[in-house]
Design a protein around this motif. Structure first.
Motif, mmCIF file in Angstrom:
data_model
loop_
_atom_site.group_PDB
_atom_site.id
_atom_site.type_symbol
_atom_site.label_atom_id
_atom_site.label_comp_id
_atom_site.label_asym_id
_atom_site.label_seq_id
_atom_site.Cartn_x
_atom_site.Cartn_y
_atom_site.Cartn_z
ATOM 1 N N ASP A 112 -79.542 -95.076 43.863
ATOM 2 C CA ASP A 112 -79.108 -96.434 44.210
ATOM 3 C C ASP A 112 -78.206 -96.432 45.444
ATOM 4 O O ASP A 112 -77.414 -97.337 45.636
ATOM 5 C CB ASP A 112 -78.387 -97.091 43.030
ATOM 6 C CG ASP A 112 -77.137 -96.318 42.614
ATOM 7 O OD1 ASP A 112 -76.939 -95.185 43.101
ATOM 8 O OD2 ASP A 112 -76.360 -96.847 41.799
ATOM 9 N N LYS A 113 -78.367 -95.410 46.281
ATOM 10 C CA LYS A 113 -77.508 -95.247 47.453
ATOM 11 C C LYS A 113 -78.331 -95.245 48.747
ATOM 12 O O LYS A 113 -79.557 -95.135 48.746
ATOM 13 C CB LYS A 113 -76.727 -93.933 47.373
ATOM 14 C CG LYS A 113 -75.750 -93.852 46.210
ATOM 15 C CD LYS A 113 -74.552 -94.751 46.437
ATOM 16 C CE LYS A 113 -73.449 -94.525 45.421
ATOM 17 N NZ LYS A 113 -73.799 -94.882 44.059
ATOM 18 N N THR A 114 -77.614 -95.378 49.866
ATOM 19 C CA THR A 114 -78.158 -95.107 51.187
ATOM 20 C C THR A 114 -77.329 -93.975 51.785
ATOM 21 O O THR A 114 -76.093 -94.033 51.754
ATOM 22 C CB THR A 114 -78.096 -96.345 52.091
ATOM 23 O OG1 THR A 114 -78.932 -97.370 51.543
ATOM 24 C CG2 THR A 114 -78.560 -96.021 53.507
ATOM 25 N N LEU A 115 -77.999 -92.941 52.295
ATOM 26 C CA LEU A 115 -77.304 -91.781 52.852
ATOM 27 C C LEU A 115 -77.756 -91.513 54.276
ATOM 28 O O LEU A 115 -78.930 -91.691 54.614
ATOM 29 C CB LEU A 115 -77.613 -90.514 52.044
ATOM 30 C CG LEU A 115 -77.112 -90.324 50.626
ATOM 31 C CD1 LEU A 115 -77.477 -88.919 50.165
ATOM 32 C CD2 LEU A 115 -75.628 -90.538 50.526
ATOM 33 N N ILE A 116 -76.831 -91.069 55.103
ATOM 34 C CA ILE A 116 -77.173 -90.425 56.355
ATOM 35 C C ILE A 116 -76.830 -88.950 56.210
ATOM 36 O O ILE A 116 -75.710 -88.604 55.824
ATOM 37 C CB ILE A 116 -76.402 -91.026 57.552
ATOM 38 C CG1 ILE A 116 -76.850 -92.462 57.828
ATOM 39 C CG2 ILE A 116 -76.607 -90.169 58.803
ATOM 40 C CD1 ILE A 116 -76.054 -93.154 58.920
ATOM 41 N N ILE A 117 -77.794 -88.081 56.466
ATOM 42 C CA ILE A 117 -77.557 -86.635 56.505
ATOM 43 C C ILE A 117 -77.633 -86.233 57.970
ATOM 44 O O ILE A 117 -78.717 -86.061 58.538
ATOM 45 C CB ILE A 117 -78.587 -85.870 55.656
ATOM 46 C CG1 ILE A 117 -78.607 -86.415 54.223
ATOM 47 C CG2 ILE A 117 -78.265 -84.377 55.645
ATOM 48 C CD1 ILE A 117 -79.684 -85.797 53.347
ATOM 49 N N ASP A 118 -76.482 -86.124 58.595
ATOM 50 C CA ASP A 118 -76.398 -85.979 60.055
ATOM 51 C C ASP A 118 -76.413 -84.498 60.449
ATOM 52 O O ASP A 118 -75.409 -83.932 60.883
ATOM 53 C CB ASP A 118 -75.131 -86.669 60.562
ATOM 54 C CG ASP A 118 -75.110 -86.783 62.089
ATOM 55 O OD1 ASP A 118 -76.150 -86.513 62.716
ATOM 56 O OD2 ASP A 118 -74.060 -87.124 62.635
ATOM 57 N N ASN A 119 -77.588 -83.879 60.320
ATOM 58 C CA ASN A 119 -77.717 -82.456 60.649
ATOM 59 C C ASN A 119 -77.552 -82.176 62.136
ATOM 60 O O ASN A 119 -77.036 -81.125 62.519
ATOM 61 C CB ASN A 119 -79.087 -81.943 60.190
ATOM 62 C CG ASN A 119 -79.215 -81.886 58.687
ATOM 63 O OD1 ASN A 119 -78.309 -81.448 57.998
ATOM 64 N ND2 ASN A 119 -80.353 -82.339 58.171
ATOM 65 N N VAL A 120 -78.030 -83.087 62.985
ATOM 66 C CA VAL A 120 -78.047 -82.808 64.429
ATOM 67 C C VAL A 120 -76.911 -83.513 65.164
ATOM 68 O O VAL A 120 -76.917 -83.629 66.375
ATOM 69 C CB VAL A 120 -79.418 -83.158 65.049
ATOM 70 C CG1 VAL A 120 -80.516 -82.381 64.351
ATOM 71 C CG2 VAL A 120 -79.726 -84.637 64.972
ATOM 72 N N ARG A 121 -75.916 -83.980 64.385
ATOM 73 C CA ARG A 121 -74.648 -84.457 64.934
ATOM 74 C C ARG A 121 -74.821 -85.664 65.863
ATOM 75 O O ARG A 121 -74.338 -85.685 66.987
ATOM 76 C CB ARG A 121 -73.919 -83.319 65.650
ATOM 77 C CG ARG A 121 -73.577 -82.154 64.719
ATOM 78 C CD ARG A 121 -73.220 -80.879 65.486
ATOM 79 N NE ARG A 121 -72.747 -79.825 64.611
ATOM 80 C CZ ARG A 121 -73.530 -79.031 63.890
ATOM 81 N NH1 ARG A 121 -74.850 -79.192 63.932
ATOM 82 N NH2 ARG A 121 -73.015 -78.091 63.121
ATOM 83 N N ILE A 122 -75.518 -86.669 65.345
ATOM 84 C CA ILE A 122 -75.693 -87.925 66.067
ATOM 85 C C ILE A 122 -74.392 -88.730 66.060
ATOM 86 O O ILE A 122 -74.017 -89.367 67.049
ATOM 87 C CB ILE A 122 -76.825 -88.769 65.441
ATOM 88 C CG1 ILE A 122 -78.160 -88.025 65.491
ATOM 89 C CG2 ILE A 122 -76.941 -90.133 66.124
ATOM 90 C CD1 ILE A 122 -78.690 -87.765 66.871
ATOM 91 N N LEU A 123 -73.676 -88.700 64.928
ATOM 92 C CA LEU A 123 -72.515 -89.572 64.729
ATOM 93 C C LEU A 123 -71.181 -88.869 64.958
ATOM 94 O O LEU A 123 -70.157 -89.527 65.127
ATOM 95 C CB LEU A 123 -72.532 -90.168 63.315
ATOM 96 C CG LEU A 123 -73.770 -90.995 62.960
ATOM 97 C CD1 LEU A 123 -73.700 -91.458 61.507
ATOM 98 C CD2 LEU A 123 -73.904 -92.196 63.886
ATOM 99 N N SER A 124 -71.172 -87.530 64.911
ATOM 100 C CA SER A 124 -69.914 -86.807 65.106
ATOM 101 C C SER A 124 -70.227 -85.409 65.618
ATOM 102 O O SER A 124 -71.390 -85.054 65.831
ATOM 103 C CB SER A 124 -69.116 -86.730 63.794
ATOM 104 O OG SER A 124 -69.787 -85.891 62.871
ATOM 105 N N THR A 125 -69.201 -84.604 65.794
ATOM 106 C CA THR A 125 -69.386 -83.247 66.312
ATOM 107 C C THR A 125 -69.664 -82.235 65.214
ATOM 108 O O THR A 125 -69.863 -81.056 65.501
ATOM 109 C CB THR A 125 -68.128 -82.815 67.093
ATOM 110 O OG1 THR A 125 -66.990 -82.899 66.224
ATOM 111 C CG2 THR A 125 -67.908 -83.703 68.307
ATOM 112 N N SER A 126 -69.684 -82.677 63.970
ATOM 113 C CA SER A 126 -69.948 -81.787 62.840
ATOM 114 C C SER A 126 -71.076 -82.349 61.983
ATOM 115 O O SER A 126 -71.237 -83.559 61.873
ATOM 116 C CB SER A 126 -68.695 -81.627 61.974
ATOM 117 O OG SER A 126 -67.621 -81.078 62.719
#
Length: 262
Positions: A107-121
């Motif tokens: 029942d969630k929405t997730l971003i899994i930011d593997n390639v660092r679109i939103l931050s440096t980590s």
């Protein structure tokens, strides 16, 4: 708030707390169920048991109800059933208190930011803001299932693929047999599953790129050739998943992906 991903092992790990017991959990979206260790389950009442197929055959696990599962201090799930495994296998050498399955994010929405679109980590975002959603320009539909399954293109063929954050990439023998031009067979290797069982698998190297939302890349590792799977042709393992940042929204049955810039 970003929840940092620990990539010190083969598979991603995140800080978590289960019933206020703090530790590390693996992210296993290819599994229908969340598992917790015997230490995390201490003091919880066993509510039943559940059987499932492993490489070693049918295994039966006790079930308990978790009142609170948090990652990075943020609430992920409440009051849901978990399976108990005596010890959670790890590839980092660090003790794990659980593996977070697809049931915890239904029942969630997730971003899994593997390639660092939103931050440096590399990080996970639960129920992201509109600002965090802006980079995702194309939206696709998740195939109705308990786990995240999407349509991909390999060569000129459309395939149904499971997004599995705790596995190596794999392909069903049926899909290989029906599309022999897309794979080169490499011989057999011994592989061990999450429950610790070892089995010999034929390995196959894709000869064509895999494309998601018109973004194409090659797999870094060969695929295991596995028995037929319900509604799945290919398992996209961590070697492939980490080349993208993912937006997964099981509650809306949608997904989006952004490939790593070269």
């Amino acid at each position: 708030m970003p929840i940092l991903i620990d990539q010190s092992g083969l598979f991603p790990q995140i800080e978590c707390s289960i019933q206020e017991i703090r530790g590390l959990c693996a992210l296993d979206l290819g599994a229908e169920n969340t598992f917790i260790s015997a230490r995390a389950a201490k003091g919880l009442k066993i509510t039943g048991e559940q059987s499932m197929q492993t490489l070693g055959g049918i295994e039966t696990y006790p079930t308990v109800e978790i009142k609170s599962l948090k990652i990075g201090g943020e609430q992920l799930a409440q009051n849901f059933k978990s399976l108990v495994q005596l010890e959670i296998p790890t590839t980092s050498g660090q003790e794990l208190i659980g593996t977070i399955g697809a049931d915890a994010i239904k029942d969630k929405t997730l971003i899994i930011d593997n390639v660092r679109i939103l931050s440096t980590s590399a990080a996970i975002y639960i129920n992201p803001t509109q600002e965090q959603l802006k980079p995702f320009k194309t939206t696709g539909k998740l195939i109705p299932a308990k786990r995240p399954i999407i349509e991909i293109k390999i060569g000129n063929k459309i395939a149904k693929a499971l997004i599995d954050t705790h596995a190596q990439s794999a392909v069903t023998g049926t899909f290989v047999k029906n599309n022999p031009e897309l794979f080169q067979l490499l011989g057999r290797e011994q592989k061990t599953d999450i429950a610790g069982f070892t089995k010999s698998y034929m390995m196959a190297q894709p000869t064509a790129q895999i494309c998601i939302q018109n973004q194409c890349t090659k797999n870094l590792w060969p695929y295991m050739v596995i028995p037929p799977q319900e509604n799945i042709d290919i398992i996209l393992g961590i070697d492939y998943i980490q080349q993208y940042t993912w937006l997964l929204s099981p509650r809306n049955a949608t997904f989006s992906a952004i490939i790593k810039k070269k």
